[in-house]
Design a protein around this motif. Structure first.
Motif, PDB file in Angstrom:
ATOM      1  N   ALA A   1      57.755 -31.144 146.690  1.00 65.68           N
ATOM      2  CA  ALA A   1      56.991 -31.800 146.372  1.00 65.68           C
ATOM      3  C   ALA A   1      57.049 -33.171 147.030  1.00 65.68           C
ATOM      4  O   ALA A   1      58.129 -33.865 146.995  1.00 65.68           O
ATOM      5  CB  ALA A   1      56.587 -31.841 144.981  1.00 65.68           C
ATOM      6  N   ASP A   2      56.196 -33.996 147.508  1.00 63.95           N
ATOM      7  CA  ASP A   2      56.003 -35.173 147.807  1.00 63.95           C
ATOM      8  C   ASP A   2      55.244 -35.938 148.333  1.00 63.95           C
ATOM      9  O   ASP A   2      53.685 -35.044 147.812  1.00 63.95           O
ATOM     10  CB  ASP A   2      56.564 -35.013 149.150  1.00 63.95           C
ATOM     11  N   PHE A   3      54.767 -37.285 148.212  1.00 63.00           N
ATOM     12  CA  PHE A   3      53.575 -38.296 148.430  1.00 63.00           C
ATOM     13  C   PHE A   3      53.560 -38.002 149.664  1.00 63.00           C
ATOM     14  O   PHE A   3      52.182 -39.135 149.889  1.00 63.00           O
ATOM     15  CB  PHE A   3      53.078 -38.854 147.388  1.00 63.00           C
ATOM     16  N   SER A   4      53.865 -38.030 150.235  1.00 63.13           N
ATOM     17  CA  SER A   4      53.758 -38.223 151.505  1.00 63.13           C
ATOM     18  C   SER A   4      53.021 -37.036 152.333  1.00 63.13           C
ATOM     19  O   SER A   4      53.666 -36.359 153.085  1.00 63.13           O
ATOM     20  CB  SER A   4      55.201 -38.591 153.257  1.00 63.13           C
ATOM     21  N   GLU A   5      51.903 -37.691 152.868  1.00 60.52           N
ATOM     22  CA  GLU A   5      50.694 -36.387 153.864  1.00 60.52           C
ATOM     23  C   GLU A   5      51.279 -36.528 155.422  1.00 60.52           C
ATOM     24  O   GLU A   5      51.589 -34.719 155.476  1.00 60.52           O
ATOM     25  CB  GLU A   5      49.419 -36.537 153.781  1.00 60.52           C
ATOM     26  N   GLY A   6      52.565 -37.608 155.807  1.00 66.03           N
ATOM     27  CA  GLY A   6      53.219 -36.920 157.101  1.00 66.03           C
ATOM     28  C   GLY A   6      54.441 -35.723 156.862  1.00 66.03           C
ATOM     29  O   GLY A   6      54.226 -34.883 157.633  1.00 66.03           O
ATOM     30  N   MET A   7      54.915 -36.013 155.887  1.00 67.03           N
ATOM     31  CA  MET A   7      56.005 -34.712 155.243  1.00 67.03           C
ATOM     32  C   MET A   7      55.407 -33.707 154.892  1.00 67.03           C
ATOM     33  O   MET A   7      56.119 -32.461 155.522  1.00 67.03           O
ATOM     34  CB  MET A   7      57.542 -35.992 154.535  1.00 67.03           C
ATOM     35  N   LEU A   8      54.783 -33.583 154.481  1.00 68.11           N
ATOM     36  CA  LEU A   8      54.654 -32.462 153.709  1.00 68.11           C
ATOM     37  C   LEU A   8      53.879 -31.588 154.800  1.00 68.11           C
ATOM     38  O   LEU A   8      54.017 -30.423 154.760  1.00 68.11           O
ATOM     39  CB  LEU A   8      53.364 -33.030 152.619  1.00 68.11           C
ATOM     40  N   ALA A   9      53.222 -31.978 155.998  1.00 66.29           N
ATOM     41  CA  ALA A   9      52.202 -31.598 156.666  1.00 66.29           C
ATOM     42  C   ALA A   9      53.933 -30.653 158.238  1.00 66.29           C
ATOM     43  O   ALA A   9      53.417 -29.863 158.494  1.00 66.29           O
ATOM     44  CB  ALA A   9      51.089 -32.378 157.568  1.00 66.29           C
ATOM     45  N   GLU A  10      54.527 -31.416 158.131  1.00 66.49           N
ATOM     46  CA  GLU A  10      55.435 -30.914 158.771  1.00 66.49           C
ATOM     47  C   GLU A  10      56.037 -30.513 158.329  1.00 66.49           C
ATOM     48  O   GLU A  10      56.684 -29.215 159.132  1.00 66.49           O
ATOM     49  CB  GLU A  10      56.556 -32.213 159.269  1.00 66.49           C
ATOM     50  N   GLY A  11      56.331 -30.214 156.708  1.00 68.53           N
ATOM     51  CA  GLY A  11      57.314 -29.469 156.056  1.00 68.53           C
ATOM     52  C   GLY A  11      56.658 -27.928 156.078  1.00 68.53           C
ATOM     53  O   GLY A  11      56.715 -26.820 156.461  1.00 68.53           O
ATOM     54  N   ARG A  12      55.346 -28.256 155.936  1.00 68.53           N
ATOM     55  CA  ARG A  12      54.024 -26.897 156.016  1.00 68.53           C
ATOM     56  C   ARG A  12      54.248 -25.495 157.009  1.00 68.53           C
ATOM     57  O   ARG A  12      53.929 -25.179 156.988  1.00 68.53           O
ATOM     58  CB  ARG A  12      52.487 -27.563 155.677  1.00 68.53           C
ATOM     59  N   ARG A  13      54.223 -27.211 158.507  1.00 67.01           N
ATOM     60  CA  ARG A  13      54.058 -26.120 159.939  1.00 67.01           C
ATOM     61  C   ARG A  13      55.244 -25.818 160.415  1.00 67.01           C
ATOM     62  O   ARG A  13      55.650 -24.008 160.168  1.00 67.01           O
ATOM     63  CB  ARG A  13      54.361 -27.632 160.137  1.00 67.01           C
ATOM     64  N   ARG A  14      56.451 -25.978 159.532  1.00 65.22           N
ATOM     65  CA  ARG A  14      57.883 -25.322 159.521  1.00 65.22           C
ATOM     66  C   ARG A  14      58.097 -24.848 158.721  1.00 65.22           C
ATOM     67  O   ARG A  14      58.909 -23.129 159.239  1.00 65.22           O
ATOM     68  CB  ARG A  14      59.026 -26.412 159.515  1.00 65.22           C
ATOM     69  N   ARG A  15      57.344 -24.358 157.454  1.00 65.50           N
ATOM     70  CA  ARG A  15      58.089 -23.554 156.502  1.00 65.50           C
ATOM     71  C   ARG A  15      56.700 -23.255 155.679  1.00 65.50           C
ATOM     72  O   ARG A  15      56.829 -23.362 154.344  1.00 65.50           O
ATOM     73  CB  ARG A  15      58.993 -24.030 155.870  1.00 65.50           C
ATOM     74  N   PRO A  16      55.770 -21.892 155.958  1.00 67.01           N
ATOM     75  CA  PRO A  16      54.374 -22.698 155.613  1.00 67.01           C
ATOM     76  C   PRO A  16      54.343 -21.652 154.135  1.00 67.01           C
ATOM     77  O   PRO A  16      53.535 -21.274 153.486  1.00 67.01           O
ATOM     78  CB  PRO A  16      53.784 -20.803 156.779  1.00 67.01           C
ATOM     79  N   ASP A  17      55.882 -20.371 154.336  1.00 64.04           N
ATOM     80  CA  ASP A  17      55.867 -20.058 152.967  1.00 64.04           C
ATOM     81  C   ASP A  17      55.827 -20.664 151.838  1.00 64.04           C
ATOM     82  O   ASP A  17      56.513 -20.206 150.688  1.00 64.04           O
ATOM     83  CB  ASP A  17      56.260 -18.778 152.789  1.00 64.04           C
ATOM     84  N   LEU A  18      56.558 -21.741 151.924  1.00 68.26           N
ATOM     85  CA  LEU A  18      56.429 -22.822 150.721  1.00 68.26           C
ATOM     86  C   LEU A  18      55.881 -23.347 149.983  1.00 68.26           C
ATOM     87  O   LEU A  18      54.265 -24.000 150.927  1.00 68.26           O
ATOM     88  CB  LEU A  18      58.191 -23.508 151.147  1.00 68.26           C
ATOM     89  N   PRO A  19      55.156 -23.528 148.419  1.00 69.83           N
ATOM     90  CA  PRO A  19      54.126 -24.039 148.640  1.00 69.83           C
ATOM     91  C   PRO A  19      54.207 -25.463 148.034  1.00 69.83           C
ATOM     92  O   PRO A  19      54.411 -25.477 147.619  1.00 69.83           O
ATOM     93  CB  PRO A  19      54.261 -23.299 146.907  1.00 69.83           C
ATOM     94  N   PHE A  20      54.428 -25.977 149.157  1.00 66.30           N
ATOM     95  CA  PHE A  20      54.059 -28.228 149.770  1.00 66.30           C
ATOM     96  C   PHE A  20      53.222 -28.245 148.350  1.00 66.30           C
ATOM     97  O   PHE A  20      52.194 -27.898 148.990  1.00 66.30           O
ATOM     98  CB  PHE A  20      53.940 -28.144 150.804  1.00 66.30           C
ATOM     99  N   THR A  21      53.154 -29.382 147.662  1.00 67.45           N
ATOM    100  CA  THR A  21      52.622 -29.988 147.479  1.00 67.45           C
ATOM    101  C   THR A  21      52.910 -31.201 146.827  1.00 67.45           C
ATOM    102  O   THR A  21      53.475 -32.047 146.606  1.00 67.45           O
ATOM    103  CB  THR A  21      52.960 -29.753 145.053  1.00 67.45           C
ATOM    104  N   ARG A  22      51.312 -31.484 146.999  1.00 69.31           N
ATOM    105  CA  ARG A  22      51.372 -33.426 146.523  1.00 69.31           C
ATOM    106  C   ARG A  22      51.146 -33.631 145.433  1.00 69.31           C
ATOM    107  O   ARG A  22      50.642 -33.622 144.482  1.00 69.31           O
ATOM    108  CB  ARG A  22      49.803 -34.062 147.290  1.00 69.31           C
ATOM    109  N   ALA A  23      52.760 -34.366 145.566  1.00 74.76           N
ATOM    110  CA  ALA A  23      53.166 -34.890 143.862  1.00 74.76           C
ATOM    111  C   ALA A  23      53.703 -36.523 143.885  1.00 74.76           C
ATOM    112  O   ALA A  23      54.500 -36.394 144.465  1.00 74.76           O
ATOM    113  CB  ALA A  23      53.718 -34.488 142.765  1.00 74.76           C
ATOM    114  N   ASP A  24      53.309 -37.551 143.125  1.00 72.80           N
ATOM    115  CA  ASP A  24      53.829 -39.184 142.950  1.00 72.80           C
ATOM    116  C   ASP A  24      54.537 -38.440 141.655  1.00 72.80           C
ATOM    117  O   ASP A  24      53.906 -38.097 140.716  1.00 72.80           O
ATOM    118  CB  ASP A  24      53.376 -39.812 142.162  1.00 72.80           C
TER     119      ASP A  24
END
Ligand SMILES: C[S@@+](CC[C@H](N)C(=O)[O-])C[C@H]1O[C@@H](n2cnc3c(N)ncnc32)[C@H](O)[C@@H]1O
Length: 238
Positions: free
Chosen positions: A79-102
């Motif tokens: 979980a993270d609140f930076s859309e840029g970091m989440l996008a990079e994570g989703r690109r690298r590991r599409p199997d993980l449930p990246f979640t936007r969270a403060d």
């Protein structure tokens, strides 16, 4: 290019990480001189991932801190609140449930995780005590906290050399390798301003956690704090 200030305004911090995202992991490896991999192994051992363990990796960024936990079979939510970091994570590991969270207002139910871990992120949160309390709220009673953060080297001669590296060499090297060099001035300043090991322990104890311990990594450049969720009835949302 933007960098946050020590006021840690959430919109400035998330924008800064959006800009860092493309070269974040590569820059880390260079600036930490390979030590980052050792620190991640220590976090993984402390979390002790196994199939079925519910883990929240808060401030997960591109998911580098989440990957070894997921690969060991744990159910990890990065979980993270930076859309840029989440996008990079989703690109690298599409199997993980990246979640936007403060971190200061988590979108998770009370007691929904066995372990909450946070690596190199709590220092960037505007009010770390609020975030620690939120982390306690979403952890089941008896569940655990694993907190990895830059800290204060324990030996004075090493501390002096390290501080020179931090304030002078690190921003200069980052200028050559990072996608947002200014943010590494913030990195150095925020590490300098962050409490030492005992100060972090006091912050954790007052925020819904008990049995706080720490160990130093790389001579105290990094500290790994662990704690247990205090056995009290539901913690109110902040
Ligand atoms: C230095 S990175 C660490 C990423 C990852 N945990 C690692 O070990 O490589 C810090 C991360 O914390 C996130 N962060 C900072 N403040 C936050 C907040 N209030 N809520 C959620 N994420 C936050 C940033 O967006 C960034 O991705």
């Amino acid at each position: 290019m933007s960098r946050a200030s020590l006021a840690k305004d959430p919109s400035h911090v998330s924008e800064m990480f959006d800009e860092v995202a493309p070269r974040y992991d590569c820059t880390n490896d260079i600036l930490s001189m390979g030590q980052a991999r050792l620190w991640r192994r220590a976090v993984t051992r402390a979390v002790a991932p196994r199939p079925g363990l519910r883990v929240l990796d808060l401030g997960a960024g591109t998911g580098t801190s989440s990957e070894p936990l997921a690969d060991a079979g744990a159910d990890v939510v990065p979980a993270d609140f930076s859309e840029g970091m989440l996008a990079e994570g989703r690109r690298r590991r599409p199997d993980l449930p990246f979640t936007r969270a403060d971190a200061m207002d988590l979108p998770f139910e009370d007691a929904s995780f066995d372990v909450v871990t946070i690596s190199f992120a709590l220092r960037n949160v505007a009010d770390p005590a609020v975030a620690l309390r939120e982390m306690a709220r979403v952890t089941r009673p008896g569940g655990r906290l694993v907190l990895c953060e830059f800290s204060t080297p324990t030996l004075a001669p090493f501390r002096a050399v390290y501080e020179r590296y931090l304030m002078k060499a690190l921003p200069a090297i980052a200028g050559r390798v990072s996608s947002n060099p200014e943010s590494y001035e913030y990195l150095a300043e925020s590490i300098e301003a962050w409490p030492a090991q005992a100060g972090v322990r006091d912050l954790v104890v007052g925020s819904g956690w008990t049995d706080v311990r720490w160990r130093n990594l790389s001579g105290g450049v990094v500290a790994l704090h662990t704690a247990q969720r205090a056995d009290v009835p539901a913690l109110a949302r902040y």
